[in-house]
Enzyme design. Sequence first.
Site, PDB file in Angstrom:
ATOM      1  N   GLU A  93       7.594  24.016 -33.338  1.00  0.00           N
ATOM      2  CA  GLU A  93       8.235  25.043 -34.259  1.00  0.00           C
ATOM      3  C   GLU A  93       7.833  24.747 -35.874  1.00  0.00           C
ATOM      4  OE1 GLU A  93      12.066  26.084 -33.483  1.00  0.00           O
ATOM      5  OE2 GLU A  93      11.735  26.545 -31.436  1.00  0.00           O
ATOM      6  N   LYS A 128      30.335  39.250 -37.751  1.00  0.00           N
ATOM      7  CA  LYS A 128      29.723  40.016 -36.740  1.00  0.00           C
ATOM      8  C   LYS A 128      29.707  41.533 -37.090  1.00  0.00           C
ATOM      9  CE  LYS A 128      29.256  40.107 -31.646  1.00  0.00           C
ATOM     10  NZ  LYS A 128      29.713  39.585 -30.381  1.00  0.00           N
ATOM     11  N   ASP A 170      14.559  39.406 -27.300  1.00  0.00           N
ATOM     12  CA  ASP A 170      13.276  38.574 -26.926  1.00  0.00           C
ATOM     13  C   ASP A 170      12.331  39.210 -26.039  1.00  0.00           C
ATOM     14  OD1 ASP A 170      14.839  36.114 -27.907  1.00  0.00           O
ATOM     15  OD2 ASP A 170      15.602  35.889 -25.588  1.00  0.00           O
ATOM     16  N   LEU A 197      21.676  33.521 -33.742  1.00  0.00           N
ATOM     17  CA  LEU A 197      22.059  33.748 -32.337  1.00  0.00           C
ATOM     18  C   LEU A 197      22.843  34.972 -32.143  1.00  0.00           C
ATOM     19  CD1 LEU A 197      22.689  29.931 -31.529  1.00  0.00           C
ATOM     20  CD2 LEU A 197      20.808  30.938 -31.378  1.00  0.00           C
ATOM     21  N   HIS A 222      11.397  31.926 -30.681  1.00  0.00           N
ATOM     22  CA  HIS A 222      12.162  31.525 -29.504  1.00  0.00           C
ATOM     23  C   HIS A 222      11.599  30.390 -28.935  1.00  0.00           C
ATOM     24  CE1 HIS A 222      14.727  32.557 -26.152  1.00  0.00           C
ATOM     25  NE2 HIS A 222      13.600  32.036 -25.356  1.00  0.00           N
ATOM     26  N   GLY A 228      19.436  24.855 -39.234  1.00  0.00           N
ATOM     27  CA  GLY A 228      18.500  25.546 -40.131  1.00  0.00           C
ATOM     28  C   GLY A 228      17.253  24.553 -40.365  1.00  0.00           C
ATOM     29  N   SER A 229      16.856  23.870 -39.542  1.00  0.00           N
ATOM     30  CA  SER A 229      15.663  23.047 -39.502  1.00  0.00           C
ATOM     31  C   SER A 229      14.275  23.903 -39.869  1.00  0.00           C
ATOM     32  CB  SER A 229      15.512  21.708 -38.712  1.00  0.00           C
ATOM     33  OG  SER A 229      15.167  22.403 -37.410  1.00  0.00           O
ATOM     34  N   ASN A 230      14.441  24.840 -39.050  1.00  0.00           N
ATOM     35  CA  ASN A 230      13.237  25.686 -39.258  1.00  0.00           C
ATOM     36  C   ASN A 230      13.169  26.640 -40.826  1.00  0.00           C
ATOM     37  OD1 ASN A 230      11.165  26.044 -37.250  1.00  0.00           O
ATOM     38  ND2 ASN A 230      13.317  26.086 -35.756  1.00  0.00           N
TER      39      ASN A 230
HETATM   40  C1  GAR Z   1      15.160  26.717 -32.617  1.00  0.00           C
HETATM   41  O1  GAR Z   1      14.821  25.821 -31.661  1.00  0.00           O
HETATM   42  C2  GAR Z   1      14.978  28.258 -32.418  1.00  0.00           C
HETATM   43  O2  GAR Z   1      13.778  28.444 -31.456  1.00  0.00           O
HETATM   44  C3  GAR Z   1      16.243  28.623 -31.445  1.00  0.00           C
HETATM   45  O3  GAR Z   1      17.238  27.766 -32.224  1.00  0.00           O
HETATM   46  C4  GAR Z   1      16.755  26.897 -32.736  1.00  0.00           C
HETATM   47  C5  GAR Z   1      17.252  26.612 -33.989  1.00  0.00           C
HETATM   48  O4  GAR Z   1      17.047  25.420 -34.883  1.00  0.00           O
HETATM   49  N1  GAR Z   1      16.178  29.934 -31.423  1.00  0.00           N
HETATM   50  C6  GAR Z   1      16.554  30.539 -30.172  1.00  0.00           C
HETATM   51  O5  GAR Z   1      17.119  29.912 -29.052  1.00  0.00           O
HETATM   52  C7  GAR Z   1      16.834  31.867 -30.119  1.00  0.00           C
HETATM   53  N2  GAR Z   1      17.209  32.537 -28.863  1.00  0.00           N
HETATM   54  P1  GAR Z   1      17.126  25.331 -36.180  1.00  0.00           P
HETATM   55  O6  GAR Z   1      18.520  25.662 -36.982  1.00  0.00           O
HETATM   56  O7  GAR Z   1      17.229  23.589 -36.485  1.00  0.00           O
HETATM   57  O8  GAR Z   1      16.108  25.892 -37.062  1.00  0.00           O
END
Ligand code: GAR
EC number: 2.1.2.2
Length: 188
Positions: A173, A58, A144, A84, A103, A12-14
Site C-alpha cells: 500500500e 457517524k 468495496d 472504516l 482495500h 493513518g500510515s497510508n
Molecule cells: C490499510 O491496510 C487499509 O487497506 C485498510 O486499513 C488499513 C489502514 O492502515 N482498509 C480497510 O480495511 C478498508 N476496508 P493505516 O491506518 O495504517 O493506513
Amino acid sequence: MKNIVLFASGGGSNAEQIMSYFSQKNTAKVVLVLTNNANAGVLDKAKAHNVPIFVFTKEELNNGFVLRHLQAFNPHLIVLAGFLLKFPADIIEAYPHSVINIHPALLPKYGGKGMYGLHVHRAVLENKEKESGITIHYVDDNYDEGNIIFQQAVAVEECITPEEVALKVLALEHEHFPAVIEQLILNN
Ligand code: GAR
C-alpha cells in the site's frame, strides 16, 4: 495544484505516506484530514504535516454536515485511507468519480461489510490463498464494489499469522498508493 482530502479511522500510515509524498510535489496537496475517531493516530500525523483536521460523528457523516465542511476545501480527489465507516451517498453524488478507497486484498475476494484489517488477512489465511494484495478502487454505494483502478499481488504462502500478511500488504500500500493517486490527478 489539485486538492486531496483524506478520510482515515486509525493509525493513518497510508495517510502519512500520502501527505509526505505530496509535500514534495507541485501536482497536488493534502488540504484536509477527516476522521470519525477522536483518538486516531492519523490526527498527530496530520498535525505534524500542518494539515487541518476535522473530527466528526457517524451522525454528522450521514446528515450532510461533513459534506458541507468538505465543500469549503474544494476537493478534487477524496481518498479513503483506512476509513472504516460506510461512505455516504450524498458525498459520492457531490463528487462523482472522485472518491477512491484502498482495500487490503485482491477484490472482489475478501471485500464487503466487516472485511477490514486483520479480519481480511485471517480469512485469506483460512482459505490457504497463495497470494493476497491491494486494490485501489472507486467508491460507490456498496462496500468495496466500485470500479477497480489498480491491483498488486504479493505472495503470502509463507505467512503464518494474519499480522505477517498485514505487514506485507501494508508495505505494498505504502509503495503504490501515493503514485496511483498522482496518476489519477494527472489524468483528470
Ligand atoms: C490499510 O491496510 C487499509 O487497506 C485498510 O486499513 C488499513 C489502514 O492502515 N482498509 C480497510 O480495511 C478498508 N476496508 P493505516 O491506518 O495504517 O493506513
